[in-house]
Design a protein around this motif. Structure first.
Motif, PDB file in Angstrom:
ATOM      1  N   GLN A  91       0.844  -1.203   0.000  1.00 46.26           N
ATOM      2  CA  GLN A  91       0.000   0.000   0.000  1.00 46.26           C
ATOM      3  C   GLN A  91       0.875   1.247   0.000  1.00 46.26           C
ATOM      4  O   GLN A  91       0.616   2.217  -0.721  1.00 46.26           O
ATOM      5  CB  GLN A  91      -0.907  -0.002   1.224  1.00 46.26           C
ATOM      6  CG  GLN A  91      -1.827   1.217   1.297  1.00 46.26           C
ATOM      7  CD  GLN A  91      -2.618   1.262   2.605  1.00 46.26           C
ATOM      8  OE1 GLN A  91      -2.650   0.284   3.334  1.00 46.26           O
ATOM      9  NE2 GLN A  91      -3.227   2.386   2.893  1.00 46.26           N
ATOM     10  N   THR A  94       2.229   1.853  -3.481  1.00 47.38           N
ATOM     11  CA  THR A  94       1.242   2.488  -4.346  1.00 47.38           C
ATOM     12  C   THR A  94       1.141   3.980  -4.063  1.00 47.38           C
ATOM     13  O   THR A  94       1.192   4.816  -4.970  1.00 47.38           O
ATOM     14  CB  THR A  94      -0.139   1.838  -4.153  1.00 47.38           C
ATOM     15  OG1 THR A  94      -0.066   0.464  -4.503  1.00 47.38           O
ATOM     16  CG2 THR A  94      -1.196   2.506  -5.023  1.00 47.38           C
ATOM     17  N   ASN A 153      -5.306  -0.856  -1.680  1.00 49.51           N
ATOM     18  CA  ASN A 153      -4.444  -0.140  -2.626  1.00 49.51           C
ATOM     19  C   ASN A 153      -3.067  -0.773  -2.781  1.00 49.51           C
ATOM     20  O   ASN A 153      -2.194  -0.178  -3.400  1.00 49.51           O
ATOM     21  CB  ASN A 153      -4.265   1.317  -2.181  1.00 49.51           C
ATOM     22  CG  ASN A 153      -5.455   2.172  -2.547  1.00 49.51           C
ATOM     23  OD1 ASN A 153      -6.460   1.668  -3.032  1.00 49.51           O
ATOM     24  ND2 ASN A 153      -5.370   3.461  -2.303  1.00 49.51           N
ATOM     25  N   GLN A 154      -2.870  -1.957  -2.227  1.00 52.12           N
ATOM     26  CA  GLN A 154      -1.542  -2.552  -2.289  1.00 52.12           C
ATOM     27  C   GLN A 154      -1.164  -3.031  -3.683  1.00 52.12           C
ATOM     28  O   GLN A 154      -0.014  -3.414  -3.910  1.00 52.12           O
ATOM     29  CB  GLN A 154      -1.444  -3.712  -1.298  1.00 52.12           C
ATOM     30  CG  GLN A 154      -2.365  -4.876  -1.619  1.00 52.12           C
ATOM     31  CD  GLN A 154      -2.251  -5.999  -0.611  1.00 52.12           C
ATOM     32  OE1 GLN A 154      -1.214  -6.661  -0.542  1.00 52.12           O
ATOM     33  NE2 GLN A 154      -3.275  -6.198   0.182  1.00 52.12           N
ATOM     34  N   TYR A 155      -2.086  -3.011  -4.636  1.00 46.34           N
ATOM     35  CA  TYR A 155      -1.809  -3.641  -5.916  1.00 46.34           C
ATOM     36  C   TYR A 155      -1.263  -2.670  -6.974  1.00 46.34           C
ATOM     37  O   TYR A 155      -1.196  -3.018  -8.141  1.00 46.34           O
ATOM     38  CB  TYR A 155      -3.057  -4.353  -6.438  1.00 46.34           C
ATOM     39  CG  TYR A 155      -3.487  -5.469  -5.516  1.00 46.34           C
ATOM     40  CD1 TYR A 155      -2.643  -6.546  -5.289  1.00 46.34           C
ATOM     41  CD2 TYR A 155      -4.697  -5.423  -4.856  1.00 46.34           C
ATOM     42  CE1 TYR A 155      -3.005  -7.567  -4.431  1.00 46.34           C
ATOM     43  CE2 TYR A 155      -5.079  -6.440  -3.994  1.00 46.34           C
ATOM     44  CZ  TYR A 155      -4.223  -7.505  -3.784  1.00 46.34           C
ATOM     45  OH  TYR A 155      -4.592  -8.508  -2.925  1.00 46.34           O
ATOM     46  N   LEU A 156      -0.879  -1.477  -6.541  1.00 46.68           N
ATOM     47  CA  LEU A 156      -0.287  -0.497  -7.448  1.00 46.68           C
ATOM     48  C   LEU A 156      -1.214  -0.287  -8.638  1.00 46.68           C
ATOM     49  O   LEU A 156      -2.389   0.016  -8.453  1.00 46.68           O
ATOM     50  CB  LEU A 156       1.116  -0.940  -7.871  1.00 46.68           C
ATOM     51  CG  LEU A 156       2.060   0.180  -8.317  1.00 46.68           C
ATOM     52  CD1 LEU A 156       2.373   1.110  -7.146  1.00 46.68           C
ATOM     53  CD2 LEU A 156       3.358  -0.362  -8.879  1.00 46.68           C
ATOM     54  N   THR A 158      -3.697  -1.308 -11.205  1.00 48.99           N
ATOM     55  CA  THR A 158      -4.520  -2.512 -11.126  1.00 48.99           C
ATOM     56  C   THR A 158      -5.025  -2.980 -12.487  1.00 48.99           C
ATOM     57  O   THR A 158      -6.216  -3.078 -12.715  1.00 48.99           O
ATOM     58  CB  THR A 158      -5.705  -2.273 -10.192  1.00 48.99           C
ATOM     59  OG1 THR A 158      -6.411  -1.117 -10.666  1.00 48.99           O
ATOM     60  CG2 THR A 158      -5.241  -2.041  -8.782  1.00 48.99           C
ATOM     61  N   ALA A 165      -8.125  -2.189  -6.777  1.00 51.28           N
ATOM     62  CA  ALA A 165      -7.933  -1.166  -5.759  1.00 51.28           C
ATOM     63  C   ALA A 165      -9.282  -0.862  -5.123  1.00 51.28           C
ATOM     64  O   ALA A 165     -10.316  -1.426  -5.489  1.00 51.28           O
ATOM     65  CB  ALA A 165      -7.332   0.091  -6.382  1.00 51.28           C
ATOM     66  N   TRP A 169      -9.970   4.762  -4.892  1.00 46.17           N
ATOM     67  CA  TRP A 169      -8.808   4.898  -5.774  1.00 46.17           C
ATOM     68  C   TRP A 169      -9.270   5.176  -7.201  1.00 46.17           C
ATOM     69  O   TRP A 169      -8.790   6.099  -7.855  1.00 46.17           O
ATOM     70  CB  TRP A 169      -7.967   3.621  -5.726  1.00 46.17           C
ATOM     71  CG  TRP A 169      -6.608   3.764  -6.359  1.00 46.17           C
ATOM     72  CD1 TRP A 169      -5.453   4.137  -5.752  1.00 46.17           C
ATOM     73  CD2 TRP A 169      -6.270   3.535  -7.740  1.00 46.17           C
ATOM     74  NE1 TRP A 169      -4.416   4.165  -6.661  1.00 46.17           N
ATOM     75  CE2 TRP A 169      -4.895   3.789  -7.881  1.00 46.17           C
ATOM     76  CE3 TRP A 169      -7.008   3.134  -8.857  1.00 46.17           C
ATOM     77  CZ2 TRP A 169      -4.229   3.655  -9.102  1.00 46.17           C
ATOM     78  CZ3 TRP A 169      -6.337   3.007 -10.076  1.00 46.17           C
ATOM     79  CH2 TRP A 169      -4.971   3.261 -10.194  1.00 46.17           C
ATOM     80  N   ARG A 461       8.803  -5.202  -6.585  1.00 45.44           N
ATOM     81  CA  ARG A 461       7.518  -5.409  -5.905  1.00 45.44           C
ATOM     82  C   ARG A 461       7.472  -6.727  -5.123  1.00 45.44           C
ATOM     83  O   ARG A 461       6.505  -7.453  -5.197  1.00 45.44           O
ATOM     84  CB  ARG A 461       6.359  -5.375  -6.902  1.00 45.44           C
ATOM     85  CG  ARG A 461       6.235  -4.078  -7.680  1.00 45.44           C
ATOM     86  CD  ARG A 461       5.055  -4.149  -8.621  1.00 45.44           C
ATOM     87  NE  ARG A 461       5.035  -3.023  -9.550  1.00 45.44           N
ATOM     88  CZ  ARG A 461       4.680  -3.112 -10.820  1.00 45.44           C
ATOM     89  NH1 ARG A 461       4.324  -4.268 -11.328  1.00 45.44           N
ATOM     90  NH2 ARG A 461       4.674  -2.035 -11.592  1.00 45.44           N
TER      91      ARG A 461
END
Length: 585
Positions: A91, A94, A153-156, A158, A165, A169, A461
């Motif tokens: 997160q 991101t 939001n950890q998935y940068l 998406t 997200a 977001w 990542r």
């Protein structure tokens, strides 16, 4: 064809017309208290200062997220969490990217645009200030919405569905694009407001205008992709207008916008460099005509180079095998030409008057060359790109290009124009040099360690890794904190400047703008441009007098005689005391 005297008369009338309009702006500004000016401002300097401080706020927020990441990686043992839970680690990653690019870099680019364009064209006017201010605040609110998306939001970025997200977001991203469009429209309107029909704008303005058009067009695709995700099952709103987005379509739409995004700062910075370099060289850019031709070339290549991000995806061969290789390789050519012009114009660096501002700009040029050399053998090559694209080699590359080149160069521009913008000289040159060397050492160590680690397989990542890579993460920790302390020094120097800096003489039009436009006009005359197509000649002393029949400063400008004799060695002092436009222009 108009005579030179007729052209001079038209310039004076236009400057007087703008000056009267600007006087009305100042009268309205005087009736606003400081709180209202923060909310809404029509003055180009106030608008630029507001954007700069917003950029600095996000530089610190994004920097804090970065230091969380570096602390987690550098203090852990093979990724065992000691600072943050892995989900918060990503997160923070991101939010770091969002805050640094859209919060820090974009706001400073808009600050450069709203300040340099009115200064160089002589109008000092912002077109559609309500649009600009509304766009600014919409973007700020949108960024906070994206930051507060939570652990989702950890998935940068998406585009790898079913990863997603938070709804905030997607909504924030869409709002941010709308806000940016509003600011870009105001910047473009400002450039046209200060343009006299039939006359060319200064080259620096041309780069900024091209930059705004490129990003405005590119944002169309990412807005479509964002809305497609928001109103699909992964959007989180339970409003299913579309099916689950095809990951490849999302990815293609996203990168069409987000590689032009990478050039958003460099192209505006190029405009600033073209304006600032002659002040230190004490002569115009080596070739104005060639420099201006770089504008359309960079526009075309900057808009198409994105395709190397989808080089290993099932897209048409003409995109993957032609654009992926050729456009990414060719983008190096205009940049190489730009730096060749830059170094030729400067001449012997030992004869330059160095200060922290120009040191940042010079270092930015060197690092851009290094970053280009690092990327060119790998990124355009379909056989190599998939291998290195998810390693530290890549984030080493974009930290060179974004942190040391783009952010470093923009910091240099701020150091140079800061005395006019803030009305005060920088409080401490020593603190400026500490900032410079701390930033170069910290981000340089970061870029080198991540690139070398990536060469040996350090994965991008990841929150856990083999013990072999631990030393690289420790070096990244040291480099990140060095750059962080350098930024604190910069902020401290800025605060002291605003509180205690020595006031500088005030002119209607910044003298740096007077000098650089004068030198460009001289070079254009030498290269065969007609008098009636050159940029508007600014008053030699930077003063525009509104009294009836007084006209614009008619005194003999400093350096006029030297220019008439084709000699450009008119100043041995600082860039702020350089060249002015010859009286005959």
């Amino acid at each position: 064809m108009a005579s030179k005297e007729e052209v001079r008369r038209q310039d004076r009338e236009k400057l007087l017309e703008w000056a009267r309009q600007y006087q009305e702006v100042q009268e309205r500004e005087a009736r606003r208290n400081i709180f209202m000016k923060v909310l809404y401002s029509e003055d180009y300097k106030t608008m630029a200062i507001k954007l700069i401080f917003a950029g600095l706020v996000f530089l610190f927020i994004g920097g804090a997220f970065a230091l969380f990441i570096r602390g987690q990686a550098g203090l852990s043992s093979e990724g065992v969490p000691v600072v943050l839970d892995p989900s918060y680690y990503f997160q923070a990653m991101t939010n770091h990217v969002m805050d640094m690019i859209f919060g820090a870099v974009f706001n400073v680019v808009f600050a450069v645009s709203f300040y340099m364009i009115p200064a160089m064209n002589g109008s000092r006017l912002i077109k559609w200030p309500k649009l600009a201010n509304a766009g600014f605040w919409i973007s700020i609110i949108a960024l906070f919405m994206m930051n507060f998306g939570g652990v989702e939001n950890q998935y940068l970025f998406t585009f790898l569905n079913p990863l997603k997200a938070s709804p905030t977001w997607y909504i924030g991203y869409g709002m941010m694009v709308v806000g940016e469009w509003m600011e870009m429209a105001s910047v473009l309107g400002t450039s046209f407001q200060g343009r006299v029909p039939g006359r060319l704008v200064p080259t620096a303005i041309g780069f900024i205008v091209m930059d705004m058009i490129m990003m405005a067009l590119a944002n169309i695709s990412v807005f479509i992709a964002d809305m497609w995700s928001l109103f699909s099952p992964i959007g989180g709103l339970n409003i299913y207008l579309f099916g689950i987005p095809n990951a490849e379509v999302w990815k293609g739409l996203f990168w069409f916008a987000d590689h032009p995004l990478v050039y958003f700062a460099p192209y505006a910075l190029t405009g600033a460099i073209v304006a600032i370099t002659p002040l230190y060289a004490r002569r115009p850019m080596y070739s104005v005509r060639f420099t201006r031709w770089l504008i359309p070339v960079l526009f075309v290549l900057g808009s198409s180079v994105y395709v190397h991000h989808i080089v290993d995806d099932p897209w048409p061969l003409i995109l993957r095998d032609i654009f992926a290789q050729t456009s990414t390789a060719l983008i190096a050519v205009p940049f190489a030409a730009l730096w060749l012009l830059f170094f030729i114009t400067l001449g012997d660096p030992r004869k330059l008057k160095w200060d922290p501002g120009f040191a940042f700009i010079f270092a930015a040029a060197v690092w851009n060359i290094i970053g280009g050399i690092q990327a060119e053998p790998t990124n355009p090559t379909p056989s190599l790109d998939p291998t290195i694209h998810n390693t530290g080699w890549i984030f080493g590359h974009f930290h060179i290009m974004l942190a040391i080149y783009s952010v470093g160069g923009l910091l240099g521009a701020l150091y140079v124009v800061g005395p006019d913008l803030f009305g005060k000289n920088w409080y401490s040159t020593k603190l400026g040099w500490l900032h410079f060397w701390g930033w170069q050492a910290g981000m340089g160590l970061f870029a080198i360690a991540s690139s070398e680690g990536g060469f040996f397989g350090l994965i991008r990542r990841e929150v856990a890794w083999a013990g072999f890579y631990e030393v690289y993460y420790q070096l990244l920790l040291i480099g990140g904190w060095l750059a962080g302390f350098a930024t604190i020094i910069f902020a401290y120097n800025l605060i002291l400047t605003l509180l205690y800096g020595e006031k500088v003489p005030k002119t209607d039009i910044p003298m740096w703008a007077v000098q650089t436009v004068a030198m460009e006009r001289y070079a254009m005359r030498r290269e065969g441009y007609k008098e009636e197509e050159m940029p508007v000649a600014l008053p030699a002393d930077g003063m525009i007098r509104l009294e009836e029949n007084s006209g614009i400063s008619n005194g003999t400008p400093v350096g006029a005689k030297a220019l008439d004799n084709n000699s450009l060695d008119v100043s041995k002092g600082s860039p702020s005391k350089g060249l002015t436009d010859p009286g005959k222009s």
